[in-house]
Design an enzyme around this catalytic site. Structure first.
Site, mmCIF file in Angstrom:
data_model
loop_
_atom_site.group_PDB
_atom_site.id
_atom_site.type_symbol
_atom_site.label_atom_id
_atom_site.label_comp_id
_atom_site.label_asym_id
_atom_site.label_seq_id
_atom_site.Cartn_x
_atom_site.Cartn_y
_atom_site.Cartn_z
ATOM 1 N N HIS A 172 0.817 -1.225 0.000
ATOM 2 C CA HIS A 172 0.000 0.000 0.000
ATOM 3 C C HIS A 172 0.850 1.274 0.000
ATOM 4 C CE1 HIS A 172 -3.511 -2.457 0.462
ATOM 5 N NE2 HIS A 172 -3.163 -2.902 1.659
ATOM 6 N N ASP A 208 -2.244 -10.865 -1.974
ATOM 7 C CA ASP A 208 -2.821 -10.310 -0.749
ATOM 8 C C ASP A 208 -4.316 -10.054 -0.962
ATOM 9 O OD1 ASP A 208 -1.791 -8.683 1.946
ATOM 10 O OD2 ASP A 208 -3.558 -7.755 1.026
ATOM 11 N N HIS A 210 -6.018 -7.594 -0.250
ATOM 12 C CA HIS A 210 -6.304 -6.206 -0.620
ATOM 13 C C HIS A 210 -5.536 -5.806 -1.874
ATOM 14 C CE1 HIS A 210 -6.683 -6.543 3.841
ATOM 15 N NE2 HIS A 210 -7.855 -5.994 3.568
ATOM 16 N N ASP A 298 -3.907 -12.909 3.887
ATOM 17 C CA ASP A 298 -5.082 -12.420 4.613
ATOM 18 C C ASP A 298 -6.397 -12.727 3.898
ATOM 19 O OD1 ASP A 298 -4.257 -10.619 2.676
ATOM 20 O OD2 ASP A 298 -4.263 -8.866 3.989
HETATM 21 C C1 SP5 Z 1 -0.920 -5.011 4.196
HETATM 22 C C2 SP5 Z 1 -2.379 -5.134 4.418
HETATM 23 O O1 SP5 Z 1 -2.929 -6.225 4.353
HETATM 24 N N1 SP5 Z 1 -3.031 -4.022 4.732
HETATM 25 C C3 SP5 Z 1 -4.460 -4.061 4.861
HETATM 26 C C4 SP5 Z 1 -4.944 -2.975 5.718
HETATM 27 C C5 SP5 Z 1 -6.440 -2.974 5.753
HETATM 28 N N2 SP5 Z 1 -6.908 -2.058 6.726
HETATM 29 C C6 SP5 Z 1 -8.298 -1.773 6.567
HETATM 30 C C7 SP5 Z 1 -8.842 -0.898 7.633
HETATM 31 C C8 SP5 Z 1 -8.708 -1.509 8.989
HETATM 32 C C9 SP5 Z 1 -9.983 -1.945 9.551
HETATM 33 N N3 SP5 Z 1 -9.775 -2.986 10.467
HETATM 34 C C10 SP5 Z 1 -10.916 -3.301 11.241
HETATM 35 C C11 SP5 Z 1 -11.092 -4.776 11.376
HETATM 36 C C12 SP5 Z 1 -12.450 -5.094 11.864
HETATM 37 N N4 SP5 Z 1 -12.732 -6.499 11.692
HETATM 38 ZN ZN ZN Z 2 -3.955 -7.190 2.891
#
Ligand code: SP5
Ligand code: ZN
Length: 360
Positions: A172, A208, A210, A298
Protein backbone atom coordinates in the site's frame (compact mmCIF):
# COMPACT_ATOMS: atom_id res chain seq x y z
CA UNK A 1 9.45 -37.44 0.97
CA UNK A 2 10.64 -34.45 3.00
CA UNK A 3 9.27 -31.12 1.87
CA UNK A 4 11.60 -29.03 -0.26
CA UNK A 5 12.75 -25.61 0.90
CA UNK A 6 14.55 -22.50 -0.28
CA UNK A 7 16.22 -19.56 1.49
CA UNK A 8 14.21 -17.17 3.64
CA UNK A 9 15.50 -13.69 4.51
CA UNK A 10 14.37 -12.57 7.96
CA UNK A 11 15.54 -10.15 10.63
CA UNK A 12 14.62 -9.58 14.24
CA UNK A 13 14.72 -5.85 13.46
CA UNK A 14 11.05 -6.15 12.45
CA UNK A 15 10.36 -5.99 16.21
CA UNK A 16 11.42 -2.34 16.25
CA UNK A 17 8.08 -1.54 14.60
CA UNK A 18 5.22 -1.63 17.09
CA UNK A 19 2.50 0.55 15.58
CA UNK A 20 0.71 0.50 18.91
CA UNK A 21 -2.67 -0.06 17.29
CA UNK A 22 -4.44 2.02 14.69
CA UNK A 23 -7.12 4.66 14.48
CA UNK A 24 -10.12 3.35 12.57
CA UNK A 25 -13.30 5.37 12.05
CA UNK A 26 -11.96 7.67 14.71
CA UNK A 27 -11.53 4.95 17.31
CA UNK A 28 -8.13 3.78 18.58
CA UNK A 29 -8.19 -0.02 18.21
CA UNK A 30 -5.60 -2.72 18.82
CA UNK A 31 -4.81 -3.29 15.14
CA UNK A 32 -3.82 -6.55 13.51
CA UNK A 33 -0.36 -5.80 12.04
CA UNK A 34 1.36 -6.81 15.28
CA UNK A 35 4.93 -7.70 16.28
CA UNK A 36 4.00 -11.34 16.89
CA UNK A 37 3.40 -11.81 13.15
CA UNK A 38 7.09 -11.62 12.30
CA UNK A 39 8.11 -14.06 15.00
CA UNK A 40 5.36 -16.57 14.18
CA UNK A 41 6.50 -16.63 10.57
CA UNK A 42 10.11 -17.25 11.62
CA UNK A 43 9.11 -20.14 13.89
CA UNK A 44 7.10 -21.79 11.12
CA UNK A 45 9.94 -21.37 8.61
CA UNK A 46 12.46 -22.87 11.02
CA UNK A 47 10.21 -25.82 11.87
CA UNK A 48 9.82 -26.57 8.17
CA UNK A 49 13.59 -26.44 7.64
CA UNK A 50 13.81 -23.27 5.54
CA UNK A 51 17.35 -21.80 5.82
CA UNK A 52 16.98 -18.41 7.52
CA UNK A 53 19.35 -15.69 6.36
CA UNK A 54 19.99 -12.18 7.68
CA UNK A 55 19.55 -9.37 5.15
CA UNK A 56 22.49 -7.22 4.06
CA UNK A 57 22.31 -3.47 4.60
CA UNK A 58 21.73 -1.64 1.31
CA UNK A 59 22.45 1.93 0.39
CA UNK A 60 19.54 4.20 1.25
CA UNK A 61 19.60 5.64 -2.26
CA UNK A 62 18.00 2.35 -3.36
CA UNK A 63 14.73 3.53 -1.78
CA UNK A 64 14.65 6.52 -4.14
CA UNK A 65 14.37 4.19 -7.14
CA UNK A 66 10.69 3.73 -6.26
CA UNK A 67 9.90 6.39 -3.63
CA UNK A 68 9.92 10.19 -3.47
CA UNK A 69 13.03 11.11 -1.44
CA UNK A 70 10.96 13.68 0.45
CA UNK A 71 8.60 10.95 1.68
CA UNK A 72 11.50 8.76 2.78
CA UNK A 73 12.95 11.74 4.64
CA UNK A 74 9.57 12.37 6.24
CA UNK A 75 9.37 8.75 7.45
CA UNK A 76 12.91 9.04 8.84
CA UNK A 77 12.18 12.17 10.88
CA UNK A 78 8.45 12.06 11.61
CA UNK A 79 8.55 10.44 15.02
CA UNK A 80 11.37 12.56 16.44
CA UNK A 81 9.60 15.72 15.28
CA UNK A 82 6.34 14.46 16.79
CA UNK A 83 8.00 13.88 20.15
CA UNK A 84 9.79 17.25 20.00
CA UNK A 85 6.41 18.93 19.47
CA UNK A 86 5.17 17.42 22.73
CA UNK A 87 2.21 15.35 21.48
CA UNK A 88 3.05 12.39 23.76
CA UNK A 89 2.23 14.67 26.72
CA UNK A 90 -0.48 16.82 25.17
CA UNK A 91 -2.88 15.44 23.95
CA UNK A 92 -1.23 12.16 24.95
CA UNK A 93 -0.47 10.44 21.63
CA UNK A 94 3.03 8.94 21.32
CA UNK A 95 2.55 7.62 17.78
CA UNK A 96 2.43 9.83 14.69
CA UNK A 97 -1.18 9.89 13.45
CA UNK A 98 -2.79 12.44 11.10
CA UNK A 99 -5.91 14.48 11.58
CA UNK A 100 -5.97 16.64 8.42
CA UNK A 101 -5.23 15.76 4.79
CA UNK A 102 -4.33 18.02 1.84
CA UNK A 103 -6.90 16.64 -0.61
CA UNK A 104 -6.00 17.55 -4.21
CA UNK A 105 -9.23 19.50 -4.78
CA UNK A 106 -8.58 21.55 -1.65
CA UNK A 107 -5.00 22.60 -2.41
CA UNK A 108 -4.62 22.41 -6.20
CA UNK A 109 -3.59 25.44 -8.32
CA UNK A 110 -1.59 27.13 -5.61
CA UNK A 111 1.93 26.56 -4.31
CA UNK A 112 2.12 23.64 -1.94
CA UNK A 113 3.25 24.83 1.49
CA UNK A 114 4.54 22.18 3.82
CA UNK A 115 2.67 22.77 7.07
CA UNK A 116 4.68 23.80 10.12
CA UNK A 117 2.79 21.71 12.69
CA UNK A 118 3.92 18.06 12.88
CA UNK A 119 0.25 17.10 13.41
CA UNK A 120 -0.54 18.57 9.98
CA UNK A 121 2.60 17.21 8.33
CA UNK A 122 1.33 13.78 9.40
CA UNK A 123 -1.38 14.04 6.72
CA UNK A 124 0.87 14.97 3.80
CA UNK A 125 2.07 11.49 2.81
CA UNK A 126 -0.33 8.99 4.36
CA UNK A 127 -3.63 7.91 2.86
CA UNK A 128 -5.29 6.96 6.16
CA UNK A 129 -5.31 6.96 9.95
CA UNK A 130 -4.40 3.29 10.35
CA UNK A 131 -0.67 3.54 9.65
CA UNK A 132 0.92 4.94 12.78
CA UNK A 133 4.61 5.78 13.14
CA UNK A 134 6.39 4.80 16.35
CA UNK A 135 10.00 5.28 17.46
CA UNK A 136 11.30 2.21 15.60
CA UNK A 137 9.00 2.24 12.59
CA UNK A 138 11.52 3.69 10.14
CA UNK A 139 14.31 1.34 11.24
CA UNK A 140 12.02 -1.67 10.87
CA UNK A 141 10.73 -0.47 7.49
CA UNK A 142 14.35 -0.15 6.34
CA UNK A 143 15.05 -3.66 7.62
CA UNK A 144 12.05 -5.01 5.70
CA UNK A 145 13.28 -3.22 2.58
CA UNK A 146 16.70 -4.80 3.15
CA UNK A 147 15.05 -8.25 3.30
CA UNK A 148 13.43 -7.64 -0.10
CA UNK A 149 16.63 -6.21 -1.60
CA UNK A 150 18.70 -9.13 -0.27
CA UNK A 151 16.20 -11.54 -1.82
CA UNK A 152 16.71 -9.68 -5.11
CA UNK A 153 20.49 -9.92 -4.71
CA UNK A 154 20.17 -13.67 -4.28
CA UNK A 155 17.85 -14.02 -7.27
CA UNK A 156 20.31 -12.04 -9.40
CA UNK A 157 23.01 -14.40 -8.14
CA UNK A 158 21.15 -17.34 -9.60
CA UNK A 159 18.99 -18.63 -6.74
CA UNK A 160 15.66 -19.66 -8.26
CA UNK A 161 13.38 -18.99 -5.29
CA UNK A 162 13.75 -16.75 -2.24
CA UNK A 163 11.33 -15.61 0.43
CA UNK A 164 11.62 -12.17 2.08
CA UNK A 165 9.87 -12.15 5.47
CA UNK A 166 9.07 -8.45 5.31
CA UNK A 167 7.43 -6.74 8.25
CA UNK A 168 6.02 -4.09 8.09
CA UNK A 169 4.37 -5.00 4.77
CA UNK A 170 4.65 -2.75 1.74
CA UNK A 171 2.13 -2.98 -1.11
CA UNK A 172 0.00 0.00 0.00
CA UNK A 173 3.05 2.32 -0.18
CA UNK A 174 3.28 4.24 -3.47
CA UNK A 175 5.88 6.57 -4.91
CA UNK A 176 4.85 9.43 -2.62
CA UNK A 177 2.28 7.96 -0.24
CA UNK A 178 2.05 5.30 2.43
CA UNK A 179 -0.84 3.64 4.26
CA UNK A 180 -2.65 0.41 5.05
CA UNK A 181 0.03 -0.63 7.58
CA UNK A 182 2.72 -0.13 4.90
CA UNK A 183 5.59 2.42 4.78
CA UNK A 184 8.09 1.33 2.11
CA UNK A 185 7.10 -0.90 -0.81
CA UNK A 186 9.22 -4.00 -0.37
CA UNK A 187 7.88 -5.81 -3.44
CA UNK A 188 8.42 -2.77 -5.67
CA UNK A 189 11.96 -2.42 -4.32
CA UNK A 190 12.64 -6.07 -5.17
CA UNK A 191 11.17 -5.69 -8.67
CA UNK A 192 13.19 -2.52 -9.31
CA UNK A 193 16.34 -4.21 -7.98
CA UNK A 194 15.83 -7.02 -10.50
CA UNK A 195 15.46 -4.45 -13.28
CA UNK A 196 18.55 -2.56 -12.13
CA UNK A 197 20.43 -5.86 -11.98
CA UNK A 198 19.79 -6.56 -15.65
CA UNK A 199 16.45 -8.41 -15.71
CA UNK A 200 14.50 -7.00 -18.67
CA UNK A 201 10.90 -7.78 -17.76
CA UNK A 202 9.42 -8.41 -14.32
CA UNK A 203 5.94 -9.51 -13.27
CA UNK A 204 4.58 -8.68 -9.82
CA UNK A 205 1.71 -11.00 -8.87
CA UNK A 206 -0.14 -9.87 -5.74
CA UNK A 207 -2.12 -12.49 -3.79
CA UNK A 208 -2.82 -10.31 -0.75
CA UNK A 209 -6.53 -9.95 0.03
CA UNK A 210 -6.30 -6.21 -0.62
CA UNK A 211 -5.39 -4.36 -3.79
CA UNK A 212 -1.75 -3.23 -3.79
CA UNK A 213 -2.49 0.37 -4.67
CA UNK A 214 1.09 1.37 -3.87
CA UNK A 215 2.67 -1.13 -6.24
CA UNK A 216 0.16 -0.22 -8.94
CA UNK A 217 1.04 3.46 -8.49
CA UNK A 218 4.79 2.88 -8.78
CA UNK A 219 4.60 0.89 -12.02
CA UNK A 220 1.42 2.30 -13.60
CA UNK A 221 3.20 4.15 -16.43
CA UNK A 222 5.77 1.45 -17.12
CA UNK A 223 5.83 -1.37 -19.65
CA UNK A 224 8.76 -3.22 -18.06
CA UNK A 225 7.04 -4.24 -14.81
CA UNK A 226 3.62 -5.86 -14.91
CA UNK A 227 1.44 -5.47 -11.83
CA UNK A 228 -1.25 -8.16 -11.56
CA UNK A 229 -3.46 -8.52 -8.50
CA UNK A 230 -6.37 -10.56 -7.17
CA UNK A 231 -8.13 -8.89 -4.26
CA UNK A 232 -11.44 -8.26 -2.59
CA UNK A 233 -13.51 -5.92 -4.75
CA UNK A 234 -13.03 -2.34 -3.54
CA UNK A 235 -16.40 -1.62 -5.13
CA UNK A 236 -17.97 -3.94 -2.55
CA UNK A 237 -16.74 -1.68 0.26
CA UNK A 238 -13.23 -2.91 1.00
CA UNK A 239 -9.82 -1.28 1.52
CA UNK A 240 -8.24 0.54 -0.32
CA UNK A 241 -11.73 1.62 -1.46
CA UNK A 242 -10.69 4.16 -4.11
CA UNK A 243 -8.37 2.05 -6.27
CA UNK A 244 -8.15 -1.54 -7.51
CA UNK A 245 -10.89 -1.77 -10.13
CA UNK A 246 -10.66 -3.95 -13.23
CA UNK A 247 -10.65 -1.00 -15.63
CA UNK A 248 -7.33 0.31 -14.24
CA UNK A 249 -5.07 -1.10 -16.96
CA UNK A 250 -2.00 1.13 -16.91
CA UNK A 251 -1.21 4.41 -18.64
CA UNK A 252 0.91 5.57 -21.57
CA UNK A 253 3.73 3.10 -22.16
CA UNK A 254 2.31 1.07 -19.25
CA UNK A 255 -1.07 0.61 -20.93
CA UNK A 256 -1.96 -3.08 -20.58
CA UNK A 257 0.76 -3.78 -17.98
CA UNK A 258 -1.61 -3.48 -15.02
CA UNK A 259 -4.19 -6.16 -14.37
CA UNK A 260 -6.72 -6.07 -11.54
CA UNK A 261 -8.91 -9.05 -10.77
CA UNK A 262 -11.31 -7.99 -8.01
CA UNK A 263 -13.28 -10.87 -6.50
CA UNK A 264 -16.46 -10.74 -4.44
CA UNK A 265 -16.50 -10.88 -0.63
CA UNK A 266 -17.02 -14.50 0.40
CA UNK A 267 -16.13 -15.83 -3.06
CA UNK A 268 -14.15 -18.80 -1.73
CA UNK A 269 -11.62 -20.93 -3.60
CA UNK A 270 -13.14 -21.30 -7.07
CA UNK A 271 -13.31 -17.69 -8.28
CA UNK A 272 -10.09 -16.81 -6.45
CA UNK A 273 -8.10 -19.61 -8.09
CA UNK A 274 -9.58 -18.72 -11.49
CA UNK A 275 -8.33 -15.16 -10.94
CA UNK A 276 -4.88 -16.46 -9.90
CA UNK A 277 -4.73 -18.50 -13.12
CA UNK A 278 -5.59 -15.37 -15.04
CA UNK A 279 -2.74 -13.47 -13.35
CA UNK A 280 -0.35 -16.28 -14.32
CA UNK A 281 -1.53 -16.00 -17.92
CA UNK A 282 -0.90 -12.25 -17.72
CA UNK A 283 2.61 -12.83 -16.33
CA UNK A 284 3.38 -15.28 -19.13
CA UNK A 285 1.89 -12.89 -21.70
CA UNK A 286 4.12 -10.14 -20.32
CA UNK A 287 7.08 -12.39 -21.27
CA UNK A 288 8.43 -11.86 -17.76
CA UNK A 289 11.99 -12.96 -16.99
CA UNK A 290 11.42 -12.95 -13.23
CA UNK A 291 8.53 -12.98 -10.82
CA UNK A 292 7.87 -11.10 -7.59
CA UNK A 293 4.96 -12.48 -5.55
CA UNK A 294 3.31 -10.19 -3.02
CA UNK A 295 2.39 -12.97 -0.64
CA UNK A 296 -0.38 -11.79 1.61
CA UNK A 297 -2.33 -14.63 3.18
CA UNK A 298 -5.08 -12.42 4.61
CA UNK A 299 -7.53 -13.85 2.10
CA UNK A 300 -7.63 -17.02 4.19
CA UNK A 301 -10.76 -18.21 5.93
CA UNK A 302 -10.91 -16.68 9.39
CA UNK A 303 -8.62 -13.74 8.72
CA UNK A 304 -9.91 -10.65 10.57
CA UNK A 305 -9.10 -8.26 7.70
CA UNK A 306 -10.84 -9.88 4.73
CA UNK A 307 -14.07 -11.69 3.84
CA UNK A 308 -12.67 -13.88 1.05
CA UNK A 309 -12.74 -17.30 2.75
CA UNK A 310 -9.83 -18.89 0.87
CA UNK A 311 -8.64 -22.32 2.05
CA UNK A 312 -5.04 -23.28 2.83
CA UNK A 313 -5.34 -25.80 -0.01
CA UNK A 314 -6.17 -23.01 -2.46
CA UNK A 315 -3.02 -21.13 -1.41
CA UNK A 316 -1.04 -24.30 -2.18
CA UNK A 317 -2.70 -24.58 -5.57
CA UNK A 318 -1.96 -20.93 -6.27
CA UNK A 319 1.69 -21.65 -5.46
CA UNK A 320 1.68 -24.57 -7.91
CA UNK A 321 0.25 -22.32 -10.62
CA UNK A 322 3.02 -19.78 -9.96
CA UNK A 323 5.65 -22.54 -10.04
CA UNK A 324 4.31 -23.46 -13.49
CA UNK A 325 5.63 -20.14 -14.79
CA UNK A 326 9.14 -21.55 -14.22
CA UNK A 327 10.65 -18.14 -13.43
CA UNK A 328 13.17 -16.96 -10.84
CA UNK A 329 10.82 -15.97 -8.04
CA UNK A 330 10.95 -13.71 -5.01
CA UNK A 331 8.16 -14.04 -2.46
CA UNK A 332 7.62 -10.89 -0.40
CA UNK A 333 5.45 -11.06 2.71
CA UNK A 334 2.45 -8.72 2.79
CA UNK A 335 -0.63 -9.21 5.03
CA UNK A 336 -2.00 -12.16 6.99
CA UNK A 337 -3.46 -11.51 10.42
CA UNK A 338 -4.94 -14.75 11.78
CA UNK A 339 -2.14 -15.47 14.23
CA UNK A 340 -3.19 -19.11 14.68
CA UNK A 341 -2.91 -19.81 10.94
CA UNK A 342 -0.34 -17.28 9.67
CA UNK A 343 2.78 -19.44 9.96
CA UNK A 344 1.13 -22.50 8.45
CA UNK A 345 -0.35 -20.54 5.56
CA UNK A 346 2.96 -18.91 4.63
CA UNK A 347 5.06 -22.06 4.93
CA UNK A 348 2.38 -24.19 3.28
CA UNK A 349 2.37 -21.86 0.28
CA UNK A 350 6.16 -21.71 0.00
CA UNK A 351 6.49 -25.49 0.42
CA UNK A 352 3.89 -26.13 -2.28
CA UNK A 353 5.88 -23.87 -4.61
CA UNK A 354 9.10 -25.77 -3.88
CA UNK A 355 7.48 -29.21 -4.10
CA UNK A 356 6.06 -28.24 -7.50
CA UNK A 357 9.61 -27.58 -8.69
CA UNK A 358 9.44 -23.80 -8.44
CA UNK A 359 12.87 -23.62 -6.83
CA UNK A 360 14.66 -25.48 -9.66
C1 SP5 B 1 -0.92 -5.01 4.20
C2 SP5 B 1 -2.38 -5.13 4.42
O1 SP5 B 1 -2.93 -6.23 4.35
N1 SP5 B 1 -3.03 -4.02 4.73
C3 SP5 B 1 -4.46 -4.06 4.86
C4 SP5 B 1 -4.94 -2.97 5.72
C5 SP5 B 1 -6.44 -2.97 5.75
N2 SP5 B 1 -6.91 -2.06 6.73
C6 SP5 B 1 -8.30 -1.77 6.57
C7 SP5 B 1 -8.84 -0.90 7.63
C8 SP5 B 1 -8.71 -1.51 8.99
C9 SP5 B 1 -9.98 -1.94 9.55
N3 SP5 B 1 -9.77 -2.99 10.47
C10 SP5 B 1 -10.92 -3.30 11.24
C11 SP5 B 1 -11.09 -4.78 11.38
C12 SP5 B 1 -12.45 -5.09 11.86
N4 SP5 B 1 -12.73 -6.50 11.69
ZN1 ZN C 1 -3.96 -7.19 2.89
Amino acid sequence: MPSRTFPAVWTERHRLHDPGGEVWVGVPIAGTEVVARGDLIRTALAEAGFPIIDPAVHDRSRLHRVHDPAMVDYLRTAHENWVAAGYPDEPGQDRVVPYIFPLPQAVADRPFRLPVAPSARAGVYTTDTTTLIGPGTYAAALAAADCALSAADMALGGIRAVYAACRPPGHHAGRAFFGGSCYLNNAALAAQALRDGGVDRVAVVDLDAHHGNGTQDIFYDRADVLYASVHVDPGAGWFPHFVGFADERGRGPGEGANRNRPVAPGCGDGPWLAAVEDLCVAAAGHRADALVVSLGVDGATGDPESPLGISADAFRRAAEALAGLALPTIFVQEGGYDLDRLGGLVVGTLSAFANAGGNE
